[in-house]
Motif scaffolding. Structure first.
Motif, short mmCIF file in Angstrom:
data_model
loop_
_atom_site.label_atom_id
_atom_site.label_comp_id
_atom_site.label_asym_id
_atom_site.label_seq_id
_atom_site.Cartn_x
_atom_site.Cartn_y
_atom_site.Cartn_z
N ARG A 122 -8.12 -11.83 -6.40
CA ARG A 122 -6.91 -11.60 -7.18
C ARG A 122 -5.80 -10.99 -6.32
O ARG A 122 -6.06 -10.33 -5.33
N GLN A 123 -4.55 -11.23 -6.75
CA GLN A 123 -3.41 -10.69 -6.02
C GLN A 123 -3.45 -9.17 -6.00
O GLN A 123 -3.10 -8.55 -4.99
N LEU A 124 -3.87 -8.57 -7.10
CA LEU A 124 -3.97 -7.10 -7.15
C LEU A 124 -5.00 -6.59 -6.15
O LEU A 124 -4.79 -5.57 -5.49
N ASP A 125 -6.13 -7.31 -6.05
CA ASP A 125 -7.16 -6.90 -5.09
C ASP A 125 -6.62 -6.99 -3.66
O ASP A 125 -6.89 -6.10 -2.84
N ARG A 126 -5.89 -8.06 -3.37
CA ARG A 126 -5.32 -8.21 -2.02
C ARG A 126 -4.32 -7.09 -1.74
O ARG A 126 -4.24 -6.60 -0.61
N TYR A 127 -3.56 -6.72 -2.76
CA TYR A 127 -2.58 -5.65 -2.55
C TYR A 127 -3.26 -4.32 -2.23
O TYR A 127 -2.90 -3.64 -1.27
N VAL A 128 -4.26 -3.95 -3.02
CA VAL A 128 -4.97 -2.68 -2.78
C VAL A 128 -5.68 -2.72 -1.44
O VAL A 128 -5.66 -1.73 -0.68
N LEU A 129 -6.29 -3.86 -1.12
CA LEU A 129 -6.98 -3.97 0.16
C LEU A 129 -6.01 -3.83 1.33
O LEU A 129 -6.32 -3.17 2.33
N GLY A 130 -4.83 -4.43 1.19
CA GLY A 130 -3.82 -4.28 2.24
C GLY A 130 -3.35 -2.84 2.40
O GLY A 130 -3.10 -2.38 3.51
N GLN A 131 -3.27 -2.11 1.27
CA GLN A 131 -2.89 -0.71 1.33
C GLN A 131 -3.97 0.14 2.01
O GLN A 131 -3.66 1.17 2.62
N LEU A 132 -5.22 -0.27 1.91
CA LEU A 132 -6.31 0.48 2.53
C LEU A 132 -6.36 0.28 4.05
O LEU A 132 -6.74 1.20 4.78
N LEU A 133 -5.99 -0.91 4.51
CA LEU A 133 -6.17 -1.22 5.93
C LEU A 133 -5.26 -0.40 6.83
O LEU A 133 -5.67 -0.01 7.93
N GLY A 134 -4.04 -0.14 6.40
CA GLY A 134 -3.11 0.63 7.23
C GLY A 134 -3.61 2.03 7.54
O GLY A 134 -3.76 2.41 8.71
N PRO A 135 -3.89 2.86 6.52
CA PRO A 135 -4.43 4.21 6.78
C PRO A 135 -5.76 4.18 7.54
O PRO A 135 -6.02 5.04 8.38
N PHE A 136 -6.61 3.18 7.22
CA PHE A 136 -7.88 3.08 7.95
C PHE A 136 -7.64 2.87 9.44
O PHE A 136 -8.27 3.54 10.28
N GLY A 137 -6.73 1.97 9.81
CA GLY A 137 -6.41 1.75 11.22
C GLY A 137 -5.84 2.99 11.88
O GLY A 137 -6.18 3.31 13.02
#
Length: 372
Positions: free
Chosen positions: A2-17
């Motif tokens: 889902r688009q919402l899942d992709r959005y949350v996942l994208g928000q997680l990747l930045g701080p993780f990196g």
């Protein structure tokens, strides 16, 4: 997805990196101190330092991934909550399990990466690092080519070099051989050079003297020479055989160790079993810690600000269970038969997080029921 899942996942990747980079640099710098000590004490080049430092990276990254995933999820969920994005999602009907889907997917990716490191790259790099370090320390040339220092490659032999040129020539050399206490001999020379003859190593000395007390005599014999070859072959460390540490074995060997690698030692057997199941259980923390961060936030109900208590609670749970895993590993070393307990901390966190996300009421509904 889902688009919402992709959005949350994208928000997680930045701080993780971001956290992965910061934590990796800090841990790598602390771990590389022992590499610096090996390189400096054995007169090695910068390329050797880079080689040994690169072999540290799998271990460093394996330490960093669960921490960075946990910290990145905490930061992301805190930001989404403080900016009311999670509030809008839940008001639109998103349940706890629905919001947990992208976090769970993120945890699965982190777990797979962690498994590759823990089960394959870490043992491989640990073995190569210790093997290379043993080779460096066993190399005689590196042990004696130290400017301005008295070196003792073996008992009874002392070597001093005033200066080493870039060509490898040594200037101002002193060699005292007292391996035969009744006939000590001292060599001094203006210049010297290491000479390899097949598998043997020799020291060619030029323009020097040899001083020796003859057996049963008190007179000192002095011999001037233009050129003299001193055989270093007998003092070379030709064997680099060593005992492997548990972290150098792959998990199939560790969880069912053959008797030849523990030789009847109960402590050694416990160390092997504990290390094997620790390698298998470590990736589970990369899966569960991000889920813990989300579950603690959502289970506390809605509020307009002040998330310090939630962050502190999430940190206490995550750090507490990880330290519990370390304590349990020490117990497994003493009692190998209780190895299943190593899987308990991550599994308890996982099940507890699912319960908090799936059973608790929607925080928005709880907020709406509050009296004005």
């Amino acid at each position: 997805m889902r688009q919402l899942d992709r959005y949350v996942l994208g928000q997680l990747l930045g701080p993780f990196g971001f956290f992965a980079l910061i934590f990796a640099m800090v841990i790598w710098l602390t771990q590389s101190l022992r590499v610096v000590d090996t390189v400096v004490n054995n007169n090695q080049s910068g390329m050797v330092f880079l080689e040994l430092s690169a072999l540290l990276l799998p271990t460093v990254i394996a330490i960093v991934i669960p921490i960075a995933a946990f910290a990145g999820t905490l930061l992301t969920v805190n930001r989404l909550y403080s900016e009311s994005e999670l509030v809008v999602m839940m008001a639109a009907g998103q349940s706890g399990p629905s919001l947990a889907r992208p976090v769970l997917l993120f945890g699965v990716v982190a777990m797979v990466a962690m498994a590759m490191l823990s089960l394959y790259l870490m043992p491989l790099s640990a073995n190569q690092l210790r093997e290379r370090t043993a080779e460096i320390r066993a190399e005689l040339a590196s042990s004696i080519l130290r400017e301005g220092q008295f070196s003792n490659p073996i008992a009874g032999l002392t070597i001093y070099i005033r200066n080493v040129a870039s060509t490898g020539d040594m200037v101002g050399i002193f060699v005292h051989d007292a391996r035969k206490p009744e006939e000590p001999i001292t060599y001094t020379a203006d210049r010297a050079r290491l000479i390899r003859d097949g598998d043997r190593l020799q020291l060619g000395m030029y323009s020097g003297t040899a001083q020796r007390f003859e057996a049963n005599e008190t007179n000192l014999s002095v011999l001037d020479f233009d050129q003299l070859v001193y055989d270093l072959g007998p003092i070379q460390q030709t064997s680099t055989r060593r005992n492997l540490k548990p972290e150098e074995y792959f998990f199939p060997t560790l969880i069912n160790p053959p008797e030849e690698i523990w030789s009847g030692s109960a402590k050694r057997y416990g160390q092997l079993i504990a290390e094997g199941h620790d390698q298998l259980s470590a990736p589970l923390y990369a899966l569960t810690l991000p889920l813990v961060a989300l579950a603690v936030f959502l289970s506390q109900g809605f509020q307009r600000g002040g998330f310090a208590v939630r962050i502190g609670l999430a940190l206490a749970v995550g750090i507490g269970f990880r330290l519990l895993g370390v304590v349990l590993k020490a117990q497994v070393v003493r009692m190998p038969e209780i190895w299943p307990v190593l899987y308990m901390p991550p599994l308890l966190m996982f099940l507890g997080s699912l319960m908090l996300l799936g059973i608790g009421p929607n925080p928005i509904q709880r907020w709406r029921r509050r009296p004005a």
